[in-house]
Design an enzyme around this catalytic site. Structure first.
Site, PDB file in Angstrom:
ATOM      1  N   ASN A 165      -7.727  -2.880  14.187  1.00 38.04           N
ATOM      2  CA  ASN A 165      -9.124  -3.128  13.779  1.00 38.04           C
ATOM      3  C   ASN A 165      -9.230  -4.325  12.828  1.00 38.04           C
ATOM      4  OD1 ASN A 165      -8.056  -2.177  11.425  1.00 38.04           O
ATOM      5  ND2 ASN A 165      -9.352  -0.371  11.250  1.00 38.04           N
ATOM      6  N   ASP A 174       0.811  -1.217   0.000  1.00 35.05           N
ATOM      7  CA  ASP A 174       0.000   0.000   0.000  1.00 35.05           C
ATOM      8  C   ASP A 174       0.845   1.267   0.000  1.00 35.05           C
ATOM      9  OD1 ASP A 174       0.924  -0.513   2.577  1.00 35.05           O
ATOM     10  OD2 ASP A 174      -1.047  -0.906   3.411  1.00 35.05           O
ATOM     11  N   GLU A 188      -9.698  -1.996   5.126  1.00 41.59           N
ATOM     12  CA  GLU A 188     -10.325  -1.638   6.391  1.00 41.59           C
ATOM     13  C   GLU A 188     -11.617  -2.437   6.586  1.00 41.59           C
ATOM     14  OE1 GLU A 188      -8.563  -0.020   8.366  1.00 41.59           O
ATOM     15  OE2 GLU A 188      -8.310   2.093   7.918  1.00 41.59           O
TER      16      GLU A 188
HETATM   17  C1  F6R Z   1       1.223  -1.246   6.096  1.00 49.31           C
HETATM   18  C2  F6R Z   1       0.155  -2.186   6.334  1.00 49.31           C
HETATM   19  C3  F6R Z   1      -0.704  -2.126   7.547  1.00 49.31           C
HETATM   20  C4  F6R Z   1       0.108  -2.372   8.823  1.00 49.31           C
HETATM   21  C5  F6R Z   1      -0.802  -2.328  10.049  1.00 49.31           C
HETATM   22  C6  F6R Z   1      -0.042  -2.542  11.340  1.00 49.31           C
HETATM   23  O1  F6R Z   1       1.871  -1.539   4.880  1.00 49.31           O
HETATM   24  O2  F6R Z   1      -0.041  -3.023   5.516  1.00 49.31           O
HETATM   25  O3  F6R Z   1      -1.716  -3.090   7.439  1.00 49.31           O
HETATM   26  O4  F6R Z   1       0.706  -3.625   8.738  1.00 49.31           O
HETATM   27  O5  F6R Z   1      -1.435  -1.076  10.099  1.00 49.31           O
HETATM   28  O6  F6R Z   1       0.819  -1.468  11.525  1.00 49.31           O
HETATM   29  P1  F6R Z   1       1.900  -1.472  12.699  1.00 49.31           P
HETATM   30  O7  F6R Z   1       2.881  -2.518  12.338  1.00 49.31           O
HETATM   31  O8  F6R Z   1       2.488  -0.093  12.664  1.00 49.31           O
HETATM   32  O9  F6R Z   1       1.166  -1.776  13.953  1.00 49.31           O
END
Ligand code: F6R
Length: 250
Positions: A136, A67, A143
């Site tokens: 979440n 992403d 999402e």
């Molecule tokens: C980012 C991504 C997100 C993160 C998720 C957890 O490329 O794919 O899904 O893996 O938001 O983020 P952290 O590791 O910062 O808790």
């Protein structure tokens, strides 16, 4: 599904790096699906250290990131392209031309999403897709919503994701409200999925993803339908799973 319970963040990172390096050694021209966020930072550090020591090479590896924030230039210090350069690509022997991140500045994001899907498909999808997990239950920036979106798409970030990511920006208002994300279709087409999770604030999300109902309200729950998932978590993140009696390797 295999679950590794590790003592702490460092051990989780080492285990994840070990699984990724095994993939690269087995198939030096593999396609790695990569994630950003705080969870994979230690994994990338470990991979870079082993690569610099000469244990294996990324020269032929191709990568596809999950992403990118919409509206951020690759040079913006919170863009995911910048993150990947800083945390991995600048420290390993990869050919940057073989690395791919969606273009957050694309004039037409819908065209960019179609281009990215076609690109991932043309590479034959990821041999190994690394995932973090949102509190979440999001994976990539898929999402919680009322259906699983298959294709790469533009997504409105939820308040909980904006809150969680505000720590990386000067103020909450600076967090982009939209992102381009690989869809569930590409993620599920990966040959193997490696999900990493650390910390007590992930324990509910891990539990919901792997013990809860399969629902787009918890996008990671779709992974229950994938036939080769490895979950690597530290004790804090796996606490609820373990309490529910799910068997883990240590
Ligand atoms: C980012 C991504 C997100 C993160 C998720 C957890 O490329 O794919 O899904 O893996 O938001 O983020 P952290 O590791 O910062 O808790």
């Amino acid at each position: 599904m295999r679950i590794y319970q590790e003592a702490d963040y460092e051990a989780m990172s080492r285990r994840a790096a070990n699984l990724i390096s095994a993939e690269v050694i087995r198939n030096p021209a593999c396609v790695l699906g990569l994630a950003t966020g705080s969870t994979p930072v230690g994994t990338y550090r470990q991979l870079a250290a082993w690569n610099q020591r000469g244990d294996f090479s990324f020269r032929e590896v191709r990568t596809v990131n999950l992403d990118e924030y919409k509206g951020l230039a690759p040079t913006h210090d919170q863009s995911y392209r910048y993150f990947m350069q800083e945390n991995l690509f600048d420290h390993i022997d990869i050919d940057v031309a073989n690395t791919n991140v969606p273009d957050g500045l694309a004039a037409d994001p819908a065209v960019e999403c179609r281009r990215y899907d076609a690109l991932v498909r043309s590479l034959g999808y990821a041999d190994l897709q690394l995932l973090g997990l949102g509190r979440n239950g999001h994976i990539g920036f898929n999402e919680p919503c009322d259906r699983f979106v298959k294709e790469t798409h533009v997504v409105d970030l939820t308040d909980s994701t904006i809150d969680a990511n505000a720590r990386f920006f000067a103020t909450r208002d600076d967090v982009p409200r939209q992102a381009l994300t690989m869809g569930i279709g590409c993620i599920m087409s990966a040959r193997r999925v490696l999900l990493i999770a650390s910390g007590s604030d992930k324990t509910d999300a891990v539990y919901n993803a792997f013990c809860g109902p399969i629902t787009p309200q918890c996008p990671a729950s779709i992974l229950q339908l994938h036939n080769d998932v490895v979950l690597v978590g530290d004790k804090a993140a796996l606490r609820k799973l373990v309490e529910a009696g799910v068997p883990v390797c240590e």
